[in-house]
Design an enzyme around this catalytic site. Sequence first.
Site, short mmCIF file in Angstrom:
data_model
loop_
_atom_site.label_atom_id
_atom_site.label_comp_id
_atom_site.label_asym_id
_atom_site.label_seq_id
_atom_site.Cartn_x
_atom_site.Cartn_y
_atom_site.Cartn_z
N GLU A 107 0.83 -1.23 0.00
CA GLU A 107 0.00 0.00 0.00
C GLU A 107 0.86 1.27 0.00
O GLU A 107 0.55 2.26 0.63
CB GLU A 107 -1.02 -0.04 1.14
CG GLU A 107 -1.95 -1.24 0.97
CD GLU A 107 -3.31 -1.11 1.55
OE1 GLU A 107 -3.76 0.04 1.76
OE2 GLU A 107 -3.95 -2.15 1.78
N1 CAA Z 1 -6.15 11.88 -4.26
C1 CAA Z 1 -6.67 12.34 -5.42
N2 CAA Z 1 -5.94 12.50 -6.54
C2 CAA Z 1 -4.64 12.15 -6.49
C3 CAA Z 1 -4.03 11.67 -5.33
C4 CAA Z 1 -4.85 11.53 -4.18
N3 CAA Z 1 -4.37 11.04 -3.01
N4 CAA Z 1 -2.74 11.42 -5.58
C5 CAA Z 1 -2.53 11.75 -6.88
N5 CAA Z 1 -3.69 12.20 -7.42
C6 CAA Z 1 -3.92 12.69 -8.77
C7 CAA Z 1 -3.02 13.89 -9.05
O1 CAA Z 1 -3.63 15.08 -8.60
C8 CAA Z 1 -2.90 13.85 -10.57
O2 CAA Z 1 -4.10 14.37 -11.12
P1 CAA Z 1 -4.06 15.43 -12.34
O3 CAA Z 1 -3.37 14.70 -13.47
O4 CAA Z 1 -5.50 15.72 -12.61
O5 CAA Z 1 -3.26 16.59 -11.85
C9 CAA Z 1 -2.90 12.35 -10.88
O6 CAA Z 1 -3.54 11.71 -9.75
C10 CAA Z 1 -1.51 11.79 -11.05
O7 CAA Z 1 -0.82 12.01 -9.84
P2 CAA Z 1 0.75 12.23 -9.74
O8 CAA Z 1 1.24 13.10 -10.86
O9 CAA Z 1 1.06 12.65 -8.35
O10 CAA Z 1 1.28 10.74 -10.01
P3 CAA Z 1 2.71 10.14 -9.89
O11 CAA Z 1 2.94 9.31 -11.10
O12 CAA Z 1 3.71 11.19 -9.56
O13 CAA Z 1 2.56 9.08 -8.69
C11 CAA Z 1 2.53 8.27 -6.40
C12 CAA Z 1 2.26 9.42 -7.39
C13 CAA Z 1 2.15 8.87 -5.06
C14 CAA Z 1 4.00 7.83 -6.37
C15 CAA Z 1 1.61 7.07 -6.76
O14 CAA Z 1 2.01 6.45 -7.96
C16 CAA Z 1 1.57 6.02 -5.65
O15 CAA Z 1 0.89 6.19 -4.65
N6 CAA Z 1 2.30 4.89 -5.82
C17 CAA Z 1 2.23 3.77 -4.89
C18 CAA Z 1 1.16 2.80 -5.27
C19 CAA Z 1 0.73 1.92 -4.14
O16 CAA Z 1 0.48 2.36 -3.03
N7 CAA Z 1 0.60 0.63 -4.43
C20 CAA Z 1 0.12 -0.29 -3.45
C21 CAA Z 1 -0.57 -1.43 -4.13
S1 CAA Z 1 -2.09 -1.89 -3.40
C22 CAA Z 1 -1.69 -2.96 -2.13
O17 CAA Z 1 -0.58 -3.07 -1.70
C23 CAA Z 1 -2.87 -3.65 -1.57
C24 CAA Z 1 -2.59 -4.89 -0.88
O18 CAA Z 1 -2.84 -5.95 -1.43
C25 CAA Z 1 -2.16 -4.93 0.53
#
Ligand code: CAA
Length: 384
Positions: A368
């Site tokens: 996550e």
């Molecule tokens: N809420 C709403 N919108 C969001 C947001 C949030 N928390 N975070 C990003 N966004 C939006 C941004 O505003 C942007 O929108 P616009 O294009 O309209 O401006 C869009 O989403 C893209 O965002 P970023 O440019 O910030 O994206 P990024 O490529 O830089 O990535 C990141 C950001 C935070 C690194 C993201 O990729 C991330 O969270 N990565 C980790 C993924 C993760 O947590 N994976 C876990 C897998 S699930 C799991 O583990 C479950 C399980 O089985 C236990």
Amino acid sequence: MQFQLTEEQLMIQKAARDFAQQQCLPGVIERDEKQQFPKEQILQLADLGFMGMMVDPAYGGAGMDTISYVLAMEEISKVDASVSVCMSVNNSLVCWGLETFGNEDQKKKYLTPLAQGKKDGELYIGAFLLSEPEAGSDATSQRTSAEDKGDYYLLNGTKNWITNGSSASVYLVIAQTDLSKGSSGINAFIVEKNWPGVSVGAKENKMGIRGSDTHSISFTDVKVPKENRIGEDGFGFKFAMKTLAGGRIGIASQALGIASGAYELSVAYSKQRKAFGKEIMQHQAIQFKLADMATKVEAARLMCLKAAWEKDNKKDYTLSSSMAKVFASEAAMWISTEAVQIHGGYGYVKEYHVERLMRDAKITQIYEGTSEVQRIVIGRSVLK
Ligand code: CAA
């Protein structure tokens, strides 16, 4: 400011503690060794209303608050983090995502049995399919494709490290519909495991949370009806990010439970174990470790509860959930490692539980959103 739990929250905490001690503790070492999915325990959690804790009773949920969820997650994670990860994914990723962004038909059809954890008396839980072989932290780089074919989407690709992979009946799948649009070309879909073209890969042989079933899932020309898309076209990435913000409260609470479990075992052991003519807790070297453990547990707990309070009070909890997750997971890793050290040779063998807690702690720094991803989220907020 109130630092007091309500009567109801205390009751839920006690119910979770009793459940963990009575139903999870017996057999936890064996389940870990055999990588056995805790099906019986999950069905009991469903009966307690803990598989859809925060869902509106109108959709089969228990209508509890997020604070209660944190309390329950801590108690269960103290004893069996394989049970609690299954509970966390179903509650915070699957049920919350569907309740918040699903339409009425989707909620009636899928959310109601998912929140109850059962359908026709059988286990009925969900999984969240975002990670891919080459899209873990970089979640925007989705390669699973969902081609728009008019009244359905054609789904192709592979998802990795999926919690509840084989035991789930319903998958929330994130996939790319239009690669040229980047994160705005991504959609989220409700996919049933038994649909043609869906296949469950081999179970991962993991370091920790070995009872939870983690699999890769592949899709080959799976026809997903259009009514199973969640939200507007292109909403999938935001769906995943918003849902994960709440999921991170669940995993932070899991880490908190692993930390407090390791701390409590260490206190009990150091009261009973003697060295150099006195209980080892009388030695300052051990007391200092226990003091640092207690402080970190308390800080992690307050951070989890603050994030939960913000969520319950409809505030933006993206920052607080990332902070809680990075702090609690790093505390869990440190505390469980120190717990093994305090237990000495006994800590290195299975009967004393702390070696399992140490192995289980590690994943909380990875899934996550890794600690590095949490720092990206926190860092961007600081820069704003
Ligand atoms: N809420 C709403 N919108 C969001 C947001 C949030 N928390 N975070 C990003 N966004 C939006 C941004 O505003 C942007 O929108 P616009 O294009 O309209 O401006 C869009 O989403 C893209 O965002 P970023 O440019 O910030 O994206 P990024 O490529 O830089 O990535 C990141 C950001 C935070 C690194 C993201 O990729 C991330 O969270 N990565 C980790 C993924 C993760 O947590 N994976 C876990 C897998 S699930 C799991 O583990 C479950 C399980 O089985 C236990």
